[in-house]
Design a protein around this motif. Structure first.
Motif, PDB file in Angstrom:
ATOM      1  N   THR A  83     -16.777  51.875 -25.054  1.00 25.27           N
ATOM      2  CA  THR A  83     -18.179  52.174 -24.793  1.00 25.27           C
ATOM      3  C   THR A  83     -18.621  51.553 -23.472  1.00 25.27           C
ATOM      4  OG1 THR A  83     -20.466  51.879 -25.569  1.00 25.27           O
ATOM      5  CG2 THR A  83     -18.869  50.181 -26.196  1.00 25.27           C
ATOM      6  N   SER A  84     -19.435  52.268 -22.728  1.00 27.98           N
ATOM      7  CA  SER A  84     -19.853  51.834 -21.397  1.00 27.98           C
ATOM      8  C   SER A  84     -20.772  50.620 -21.418  1.00 27.98           C
ATOM      9  CB  SER A  84     -20.539  52.996 -20.660  1.00 27.98           C
ATOM     10  OG  SER A  84     -19.644  54.064 -20.448  1.00 27.98           O
ATOM     11  N   THR A  85     -21.387  50.338 -22.554  1.00 25.45           N
ATOM     12  CA  THR A  85     -22.262  49.167 -22.631  1.00 25.45           C
ATOM     13  C   THR A  85     -21.479  47.873 -22.793  1.00 25.45           C
ATOM     14  OG1 THR A  85     -22.514  49.537 -25.012  1.00 25.45           O
ATOM     15  CG2 THR A  85     -24.221  50.444 -23.566  1.00 25.45           C
ATOM     16  N   GLU A  86     -20.212  47.982 -23.196  1.00 26.95           N
ATOM     17  CA  GLU A  86     -19.387  46.795 -23.411  1.00 26.95           C
ATOM     18  C   GLU A  86     -18.303  46.636 -22.357  1.00 26.95           C
ATOM     19  OE1 GLU A  86     -17.817  47.150 -27.329  1.00 26.95           O
ATOM     20  OE2 GLU A  86     -19.768  46.940 -28.315  1.00 26.95           O
ATOM     21  N   LEU A  87     -18.061  47.663 -21.565  1.00 27.79           N
ATOM     22  CA  LEU A  87     -16.984  47.619 -20.579  1.00 27.79           C
ATOM     23  C   LEU A  87     -17.392  48.386 -19.326  1.00 27.79           C
ATOM     24  CD1 LEU A  87     -13.901  47.057 -19.914  1.00 27.79           C
ATOM     25  CD2 LEU A  87     -13.486  49.365 -20.789  1.00 27.79           C
ATOM     26  N   ASP A  88     -17.163  47.766 -18.159  1.00 30.54           N
ATOM     27  CA  ASP A  88     -17.341  48.474 -16.897  1.00 30.54           C
ATOM     28  C   ASP A  88     -16.087  49.310 -16.672  1.00 30.54           C
ATOM     29  OD1 ASP A  88     -17.786  49.446 -14.389  1.00 30.54           O
ATOM     30  OD2 ASP A  88     -17.904  47.486 -13.396  1.00 30.54           O
ATOM     31  N   LYS A  89     -16.149  50.566 -17.031  1.00 30.40           N
ATOM     32  CA  LYS A  89     -14.974  51.435 -16.997  1.00 30.40           C
ATOM     33  C   LYS A  89     -14.472  51.701 -15.580  1.00 30.40           C
ATOM     34  CE  LYS A  89     -16.277  53.744 -21.309  1.00 30.40           C
ATOM     35  NZ  LYS A  89     -16.491  55.033 -22.003  1.00 30.40           N
ATOM     36  N   PHE A  90     -15.318  51.436 -14.595  1.00 29.31           N
ATOM     37  CA  PHE A  90     -14.941  51.703 -13.208  1.00 29.31           C
ATOM     38  C   PHE A  90     -14.272  50.509 -12.539  1.00 29.31           C
ATOM     39  CE2 PHE A  90     -18.412  54.500 -14.321  1.00 29.31           C
ATOM     40  CZ  PHE A  90     -18.002  55.727 -13.827  1.00 29.31           C
ATOM     41  N   ALA A  91     -14.301  49.343 -13.203  1.00 26.64           N
ATOM     42  CA  ALA A  91     -13.779  48.120 -12.595  1.00 26.64           C
ATOM     43  C   ALA A  91     -12.307  48.240 -12.232  1.00 26.64           C
ATOM     44  CB  ALA A  91     -14.009  46.935 -13.532  1.00 26.64           C
ATOM     45  N   ASP A  92     -11.513  48.871 -13.083  1.00 26.23           N
ATOM     46  CA  ASP A  92     -10.081  49.024 -12.842  1.00 26.23           C
ATOM     47  C   ASP A  92      -9.697  50.475 -12.593  1.00 26.23           C
ATOM     48  OD1 ASP A  92      -9.466  46.247 -13.239  1.00 26.23           O
ATOM     49  OD2 ASP A  92      -9.758  46.566 -15.379  1.00 26.23           O
ATOM     50  N   THR A  93     -10.641  51.255 -12.056  1.00 22.51           N
ATOM     51  CA  THR A  93     -10.431  52.691 -11.860  1.00 22.51           C
ATOM     52  C   THR A  93     -10.699  53.072 -10.414  1.00 22.51           C
ATOM     53  OG1 THR A  93     -11.197  53.104 -14.126  1.00 22.51           O
ATOM     54  CG2 THR A  93     -11.110  54.991 -12.645  1.00 22.51           C
ATOM     55  N   GLN A  94      -9.879  53.937  -9.857  1.00 20.72           N
ATOM     56  CA  GLN A  94     -10.139  54.456  -8.518  1.00 20.72           C
ATOM     57  C   GLN A  94     -11.244  55.501  -8.609  1.00 20.72           C
ATOM     58  OE1 GLN A  94      -6.487  55.879  -6.719  1.00 20.72           O
ATOM     59  NE2 GLN A  94      -5.316  54.169  -7.583  1.00 20.72           N
ATOM     60  N   TYR A  95     -12.286  55.327  -7.817  1.00 21.02           N
ATOM     61  CA  TYR A  95     -13.410  56.261  -7.874  1.00 21.02           C
ATOM     62  C   TYR A  95     -14.084  56.371  -6.508  1.00 21.02           C
ATOM     63  CZ  TYR A  95     -16.633  52.242  -7.953  1.00 21.02           C
ATOM     64  OH  TYR A  95     -17.322  51.100  -7.636  1.00 21.02           O
ATOM     65  N   ALA A  96     -14.911  57.384  -6.369  1.00 19.25           N
ATOM     66  CA  ALA A  96     -15.740  57.572  -5.181  1.00 19.25           C
ATOM     67  C   ALA A  96     -17.169  57.791  -5.660  1.00 19.25           C
ATOM     68  CB  ALA A  96     -15.240  58.759  -4.363  1.00 19.25           C
ATOM     69  N   VAL A  97     -18.104  57.838  -4.721  1.00 18.76           N
ATOM     70  CA  VAL A  97     -19.516  58.035  -5.062  1.00 18.76           C
ATOM     71  C   VAL A  97     -20.028  59.275  -4.350  1.00 18.76           C
ATOM     72  CG1 VAL A  97     -21.822  57.027  -4.989  1.00 18.76           C
ATOM     73  CG2 VAL A  97     -19.841  55.549  -5.375  1.00 18.76           C
ATOM     74  N   ASP A  98     -20.700  60.164  -5.088  1.00 16.56           N
ATOM     75  CA  ASP A  98     -21.159  61.411  -4.493  1.00 16.56           C
ATOM     76  C   ASP A  98     -22.514  61.235  -3.806  1.00 16.56           C
ATOM     77  OD1 ASP A  98     -23.203  61.499  -6.406  1.00 16.56           O
ATOM     78  OD2 ASP A  98     -22.130  62.873  -7.722  1.00 16.56           O
ATOM     79  N   GLU A  99     -23.049  62.329  -3.302  1.00 14.76           N
ATOM     80  CA  GLU A  99     -24.299  62.281  -2.544  1.00 14.76           C
ATOM     81  C   GLU A  99     -25.503  61.907  -3.402  1.00 14.76           C
ATOM     82  OE1 GLU A  99     -25.659  66.948  -2.673  1.00 14.76           O
ATOM     83  OE2 GLU A  99     -24.147  66.385  -1.197  1.00 14.76           O
ATOM     84  N   LEU A 100     -25.370  62.001  -4.720  1.00 13.25           N
ATOM     85  CA  LEU A 100     -26.447  61.612  -5.615  1.00 13.25           C
ATOM     86  C   LEU A 100     -26.307  60.161  -6.079  1.00 13.25           C
ATOM     87  CD1 LEU A 100     -26.768  64.812  -7.863  1.00 13.25           C
ATOM     88  CD2 LEU A 100     -27.999  64.250  -5.745  1.00 13.25           C
ATOM     89  N   GLY A 101     -25.255  59.490  -5.608  1.00  9.13           N
ATOM     90  CA  GLY A 101     -25.027  58.111  -6.003  1.00  9.13           C
ATOM     91  C   GLY A 101     -24.268  57.958  -7.302  1.00  9.13           C
ATOM     92  N   ILE A 102     -23.659  59.055  -7.794  1.00  3.80           N
ATOM     93  CA  ILE A 102     -22.919  59.018  -9.061  1.00  3.80           C
ATOM     94  C   ILE A 102     -21.451  58.730  -8.777  1.00  3.80           C
ATOM     95  CG2 ILE A 102     -22.298  60.277 -11.161  1.00  3.80           C
ATOM     96  CD1 ILE A 102     -24.664  62.146 -10.574  1.00  3.80           C
ATOM     97  N   PRO A 103     -20.871  57.739  -9.439  1.00  6.04           N
ATOM     98  CA  PRO A 103     -19.433  57.500  -9.272  1.00  6.04           C
ATOM     99  C   PRO A 103     -18.628  58.554 -10.027  1.00  6.04           C
ATOM    100  CG  PRO A 103     -20.314  55.998 -10.917  1.00  6.04           C
ATOM    101  CD  PRO A 103     -21.488  56.761 -10.360  1.00  6.04           C
ATOM    102  N   TYR A 104     -17.502  58.973  -9.446  1.00  2.00           N
ATOM    103  CA  TYR A 104     -16.628  59.908 -10.146  1.00  2.00           C
ATOM    104  C   TYR A 104     -15.184  59.461  -9.976  1.00  2.00           C
ATOM    105  CZ  TYR A 104     -16.022  62.039  -5.479  1.00  2.00           C
ATOM    106  OH  TYR A 104     -15.768  62.268  -4.149  1.00  2.00           O
ATOM    107  N   VAL A 105     -14.389  59.700 -11.000  1.00  2.00           N
ATOM    108  CA  VAL A 105     -12.994  59.261 -11.025  1.00  2.00           C
ATOM    109  C   VAL A 105     -12.156  60.112 -10.076  1.00  2.00           C
ATOM    110  CG1 VAL A 105     -10.937  59.008 -12.480  1.00  2.00           C
ATOM    111  CG2 VAL A 105     -13.196  58.402 -13.378  1.00  2.00           C
ATOM    112  N   THR A 106     -11.356  59.434  -9.240  1.00  2.00           N
ATOM    113  CA  THR A 106     -10.510  60.151  -8.279  1.00  2.00           C
ATOM    114  C   THR A 106      -9.031  60.036  -8.615  1.00  2.00           C
ATOM    115  OG1 THR A 106     -10.481  58.202  -6.831  1.00  2.00           O
ATOM    116  CG2 THR A 106     -12.154  59.877  -6.391  1.00  2.00           C
ATOM    117  N   GLU A 107      -8.632  59.022  -9.391  1.00  2.00           N
ATOM    118  CA  GLU A 107      -7.211  58.875  -9.720  1.00  2.00           C
ATOM    119  C   GLU A 107      -6.811  59.871 -10.809  1.00  2.00           C
ATOM    120  OE1 GLU A 107      -5.907  55.452 -12.237  1.00  2.00           O
ATOM    121  OE2 GLU A 107      -7.866  54.628 -11.686  1.00  2.00           O
TER     122      GLU A 107
END
Length: 229
Positions: A83-107
């Motif tokens: 669950t996203s409230t208990e874990l920062d899922k992006f901490a160990d994930t390759q991601y980028a941020v779009d023009e709206l400021g939303i992170p998205y998974v790239t790996e």
């Protein structure tokens, strides 16, 4: 009704991500699809109990990353069984941020889509979001993973919040996992491990401690099956 008929339908596997002022969230779905071309619109059904669903509602936008066949069970487990409230899922994930400021998974992603919500339909357990695509990009030439590939090749399981979750089958599987199984006789040169029946994670270990929990989806020892490696 024979619910196995639903298994003949073809799906992909996607990571839906969103961000509001307080939280960035993400979950795995198999319900993302294109619905129109002009304008380019997509849809995704997300369980109301998923934190990601609330973040999409708050922000009015979401990202969808198309997972490839090379996607690891660790990545899928991180976004699909935690669950996203208990874990920062992006901490160990390759991601980028779009023009709206939303992170998205790239790996292990074949492409990504950024969409603004233009309509939503309450489906009871899920909310169906209709989004207009404002950006899209091919990220790799690798083959996109199908839901069938995830189950048959990766050995993955369906989380309870998924649209395609079947309670009877999962309940039977859990009961079988909980029942004591005969341990294979020791064979010289043979290695054994334990496989999580929830997310597919495998650990090489002769015996699991009673308090062992899966590092990916956090289920207990009773959901592990001994396997030969």
């Amino acid at each position: 009704m024979d619910t196995k008929a639903f298994r003949t339908l073809n799906y992909g596997l996607y990571i839906i991500t969103a961000k509001n002022d307080e939280l960035r969230a993400g979950c795995v779905v198999n319900t993302f699809a294109q619905v129109t071309s002009k304008p380019a619109q997509v849809s995704v059904a997300i369980n109301k109990e998923n934190v990601t669903c609330g973040v999409v509602q708050d922000s009015g936008a979401f990202e969808a990353s198309v997972l490839t066949e090379s996607a690891t069970m660790e990545l899928i487990g991180r976004f699909g069984f935690r669950t996203s409230t208990e874990l920062d899922k992006f901490a160990d994930t390759q991601y980028a941020v779009d023009e709206l400021g939303i992170p998205y998974v790239t790996e292990h992603a074949a492409a990504h889509f950024c969409a603004k919500v233009v309509n939503r339909i309450d489906l009871g357990s899920h909310i169906l979001f209709i989004g207009e695509v404002v950006d899209a990009e091919v990220l790799s030439g690798d083959a996109a993973m199908t839901y069938a590939y995830y189950h048959k090749v990766k050995g993955g399981k369906t989380p309870p919040k998924a649209s395609s979750y079947e309670q009877p089958e999962e309940a039977t599987e859990s009961a079988e996992a909980a029942a004591p199984a005969a341990e294979p006789a020791a064979t010289e040169g043979v290695r054994y491990g334990w496989k999580c029946l929830a997310c597919g994670y495998v650990v090489e270990m002769d015996e699991l401690p009673d308090d062992y929990t899966c590092p990916i989806c956090m289920v207990g020892k009773e959901m592990f099956k001994r396997i030969e490696l």
